[in-house]
Write a protein that holds these residues in place. Structure first.
Motif, PDB file in Angstrom:
ATOM      1  N   PRO A 276       0.778  -1.232   0.000  1.00 54.34           N
ATOM      2  CA  PRO A 276       0.000   0.000   0.000  1.00 54.34           C
ATOM      3  C   PRO A 276       0.817   1.293   0.000  1.00 54.34           C
ATOM      4  O   PRO A 276       0.254   2.386   0.033  1.00 54.34           O
ATOM      5  CB  PRO A 276      -0.756  -0.110   1.313  1.00 54.34           C
ATOM      6  CG  PRO A 276       0.240  -0.755   2.237  1.00 54.34           C
ATOM      7  CD  PRO A 276       1.011  -1.738   1.382  1.00 54.34           C
ATOM      8  N   SER A 277       2.164   1.226   0.001  1.00 50.79           N
ATOM      9  CA  SER A 277       2.973   2.431   0.223  1.00 50.79           C
ATOM     10  C   SER A 277       2.802   3.479  -0.858  1.00 50.79           C
ATOM     11  O   SER A 277       2.979   4.668  -0.620  1.00 50.79           O
ATOM     12  CB  SER A 277       4.459   2.056   0.341  1.00 50.79           C
ATOM     13  OG  SER A 277       4.996   1.709  -0.921  1.00 50.79           O
ATOM     14  N   VAL A 424      -4.556   6.305  -0.045  1.00 49.59           N
ATOM     15  CA  VAL A 424      -3.370   6.961   0.491  1.00 49.59           C
ATOM     16  C   VAL A 424      -3.033   6.304   1.823  1.00 49.59           C
ATOM     17  O   VAL A 424      -3.851   5.598   2.419  1.00 49.59           O
ATOM     18  CB  VAL A 424      -3.576   8.478   0.708  1.00 49.59           C
ATOM     19  CG1 VAL A 424      -3.843   9.194  -0.606  1.00 49.59           C
ATOM     20  CG2 VAL A 424      -4.686   8.744   1.715  1.00 49.59           C
ATOM     21  N   VAL A 425      -1.822   6.563   2.294  1.00 47.76           N
ATOM     22  CA  VAL A 425      -1.391   6.096   3.603  1.00 47.76           C
ATOM     23  C   VAL A 425      -1.159   7.314   4.479  1.00 47.76           C
ATOM     24  O   VAL A 425      -0.443   8.237   4.083  1.00 47.76           O
ATOM     25  CB  VAL A 425      -0.087   5.273   3.504  1.00 47.76           C
ATOM     26  CG1 VAL A 425       0.368   4.827   4.894  1.00 47.76           C
ATOM     27  CG2 VAL A 425      -0.289   4.059   2.606  1.00 47.76           C
ATOM     28  N   ALA A 454      -5.043  -0.654   9.947  1.00 49.25           N
ATOM     29  CA  ALA A 454      -3.711  -0.220  10.364  1.00 49.25           C
ATOM     30  C   ALA A 454      -2.693  -0.611   9.307  1.00 49.25           C
ATOM     31  O   ALA A 454      -2.824  -1.640   8.639  1.00 49.25           O
ATOM     32  CB  ALA A 454      -3.355  -0.849  11.704  1.00 49.25           C
ATOM     33  N   LEU A 455      -1.666   0.201   9.156  1.00 51.58           N
ATOM     34  CA  LEU A 455      -0.613  -0.096   8.191  1.00 51.58           C
ATOM     35  C   LEU A 455       0.071  -1.413   8.523  1.00 51.58           C
ATOM     36  O   LEU A 455       0.555  -2.112   7.630  1.00 51.58           O
ATOM     37  CB  LEU A 455       0.398   1.055   8.178  1.00 51.58           C
ATOM     38  CG  LEU A 455       1.474   1.038   7.087  1.00 51.58           C
ATOM     39  CD1 LEU A 455       0.848   0.949   5.699  1.00 51.58           C
ATOM     40  CD2 LEU A 455       2.349   2.278   7.194  1.00 51.58           C
ATOM     41  N   THR A 456       0.086  -1.787   9.800  1.00 54.84           N
ATOM     42  CA  THR A 456       0.719  -3.047  10.196  1.00 54.84           C
ATOM     43  C   THR A 456      -0.018  -4.266   9.646  1.00 54.84           C
ATOM     44  O   THR A 456       0.533  -5.364   9.653  1.00 54.84           O
ATOM     45  CB  THR A 456       0.788  -3.155  11.732  1.00 54.84           C
ATOM     46  OG1 THR A 456      -0.517  -2.926  12.291  1.00 54.84           O
ATOM     47  CG2 THR A 456       1.756  -2.144  12.311  1.00 54.84           C
ATOM     48  N   VAL A 468      -2.351   4.395   9.029  1.00 55.11           N
ATOM     49  CA  VAL A 468      -3.560   3.726   8.557  1.00 55.11           C
ATOM     50  C   VAL A 468      -3.642   3.935   7.051  1.00 55.11           C
ATOM     51  O   VAL A 468      -3.033   4.847   6.484  1.00 55.11           O
ATOM     52  CB  VAL A 468      -4.840   4.269   9.226  1.00 55.11           C
ATOM     53  CG1 VAL A 468      -4.842   3.972  10.712  1.00 55.11           C
ATOM     54  CG2 VAL A 468      -4.996   5.767   8.973  1.00 55.11           C
ATOM     55  N   VAL A 469      -4.406   3.072   6.381  1.00 58.77           N
ATOM     56  CA  VAL A 469      -4.591   3.154   4.936  1.00 58.77           C
ATOM     57  C   VAL A 469      -6.015   3.611   4.656  1.00 58.77           C
ATOM     58  O   VAL A 469      -6.976   3.025   5.169  1.00 58.77           O
ATOM     59  CB  VAL A 469      -4.307   1.804   4.256  1.00 58.77           C
ATOM     60  CG1 VAL A 469      -4.440   1.932   2.743  1.00 58.77           C
ATOM     61  CG2 VAL A 469      -2.909   1.312   4.615  1.00 58.77           C
TER      62      VAL A 469
END
Length: 503
Positions: A276-277, A424-425, A454-456, A468-469
């Motif tokens: 997702p970056s 977006v992140v 969560a990005l994790t 977060v995404v």
């Protein structure tokens, strides 16, 4: 029961559960392995993950055993919570651990006859999202904008014109007309170089990845994955029995320069818009991965999941166009039209076509013919291009509105992910006085917004960062302003709870 007591109880239950299952006391052995890793002091997170893998392989930890919380294990080992969280996240991505919001983390059954091996129960997740008024769940377009009239007209024309034989069993590669149309369209729009015989129509990217994974596994291959990625792709790959390794990420995309020093025989990349970056694989790295493929005979699996929505500041053509003989190009209409259409494709290197087609035939004789005929008509009539152009403009406006809102409501957060795409992140400093991911998610839930992932969830996160995404394409057009206002209020509330003086 106090929080500390509950954490201690989790550790006790883990030890009791494993000792009861294993009279030889291998549970104490794996616990000592963890402490040995900590005493070494190097690569603690990676060592912790490997110790848990080894315990699972040996039977010291059994499928279904509940793992201690990251806080409890960190306290027990005397390490930071981020160290344990990073290890757990990697193990979830690899399919060793499973987790579900509100249910904790447990050892997954990799044989498939125990607890769900998927890190997320997608059915429960969809039900959860539907329970909120608004959603910014990434991975979906605005399905309310689906071109119903154009699709219905195309379906009618296609059905009336279709010869009767086209409604029977057809080539497992897909309808010949659609494959010809896709070859032309992908060459025009994404620079793909192929013959229609190389196009294999699938029921979305998930099936395409499943087919490719089985072929790689049959060759005893090793697949390199990006360090951050869609969690379900990991599940699909491991279900096929493929061995994997991971490549680190930075602002230039995956570090493919490491491939020659690994055992990888294939690599799965999102080069146009890393998920997702949002990073784009740099020109130098594009050359490097192509050189690796040529030299080693390796396969590059190119997931061009949102290639029709590029960053307007600079656009890379598909990687496949640079090396058609070593790239399996994958696309889908899930982002341009709707996930429910269930159509995608693989443009396979010529020497891989036969094995891919045979594998697909064994999984699924063919994708739905009527849907294929309709998509063929939609593209050839020009309606598909018109819909994509409208969507591209709409999503760019949404992205700009979201960025403006975040700058006003959450100046403490950074926006990553480029200008294109559908998500977006949001990232920020993970330190005392700053909002936690959980606080942001809780604030969203209170204000009617489905908690953003969560990005994790997607893989390891850099030390000292939280995130977060946000999928800005998901809300319906008539709900977008209200959803954006609710998100802004949630971000402000989370910051207020953390302490405005520190933020």
């Amino acid at each position: 029961m106090t929080s500390d007591a509950r954490h201690r109880r989790e550790l006790d239950l883990l030890t009791i559960g494993t000792e009861r299952d294993d009279p030889d006391d291998r549970a104490r052995s794996w616990s000592e392995d963890l402490r040995t890793v900590v005493r070494r002091g190097e690569g603690v997170s990676a060592g912790l993950a490997e110790a848990i893998r080894s315990a699972a392989r040996s039977g010291a930890l059994r499928a279904g055993v509940r793992m201690p919380s990251s806080r409890a294990l960190a306290e027990d080992l005397g390490v930071s919570r981020n160290t344990v969280t990073e290890a757990y996240t990697q193990l979830v991505a690899e399919g060793w651990l499973a987790t579900r919001q509100g249910s904790g983390t447990w050892l997954a059954d990799r044989a498939g006859d125990g607890p769900d091996v998927a890190p997320i129960d997608i059915g429960s997740r969809l039900e959860e999202i539907a329970s909120f008024r608004y959603s910014f769940e990434p991975g979906s377009p605005d399905v309310s904008a689906f071109p119903r009239e154009a699709w219905a007209a195309a379906a009618r024309r296609a059905l009336l014109a279709a010869p009767s034989r086209s409604l029977g069993y057809i080539d497992s590669r897909g309808d010949p007309g659609l494959r010809h149309t896709l070859a032309e369209y992908l060459g025009r729009v994404r620079g793909v170089v192929c013959h229609p015989e190389q196009v294999v129509v699938c029921s979305g990217f998930t099936q395409a990845l499943a087919v490719l994974s089985r072929v790689i596994a049959s060759r005893r291959g090793v697949l390199a994955l990006e360090e951050q990625r869609h969690w379900h792709h990991t599940v699909v790959v491991h279900t096929a029995g493929v061995r994997t390794l991971t490549l680190p990420l930075d602002e230039d995309g995956a570090d493919v320069a490491r491939l020659p020093s690994t055992s990888a025989t294939a690599v799965l990349l999102t080069p146009a818009h890393q998920y997702p970056s949002g990073a784009r694989l740099s020109t130098a790295r594009r050359r490097a991965v192509i050189e690796w493929a040529r030299t080693s005979g390796g396969l590059i699996v190119e997931d061009d999941y949102d290639g029709e929505f590029p960053d307007p500041r600079g656009r890379h053509r598909a990687l496949q166009g640079l090396e058609p003989g070593h790239v399996a190009y994958c696309g889908t209409v899930s982002k341009t039209l709707a996930p429910g259409i269930r159509l995608g494709w693989v443009v396979a290197p010529p020497v891989w076509v036969g094995e891919i087609v045979r594998t697909k035939r064994n999984l699924d004789q063919q994708a739905g013919v009527l849907t294929q005929l309709t998509l063929d008509d939609l593209i050839t009539s020009g309606e598909y291009d018109r819909h994509v152009r409208r969507s591209r403009l709409a999503y760019r406006r949404r992205r700009e509105a979201l960025a403006s809102t975040v700058r006003m409501a959450a100046p403490w957060a950074d926006i990553q992910g480029g200008i294109g795409g559908l998500h977006v992140v949001l990232t920020w400093s993970d330190r005392p006085g700053m909002p936690t991911v959980e606080a942001v998610q809780d604030s969203c839930a209170r204000l009617g917004v489905s908690p953003p992932p969560a990005l994790t969830r997607f893989g390891p996160v850099p030390a000292g960062r939280a995130g977060v995404v946000i999928g800005f394409a998901t809300p319906a057009e008539h709900e977008f302003r209200g959803a954006l206002a609710a998100l802004a209020s949630a971000l402000r509330a989370a910051a207020a709870e953390a302490g405005p003086a520190e933020v």
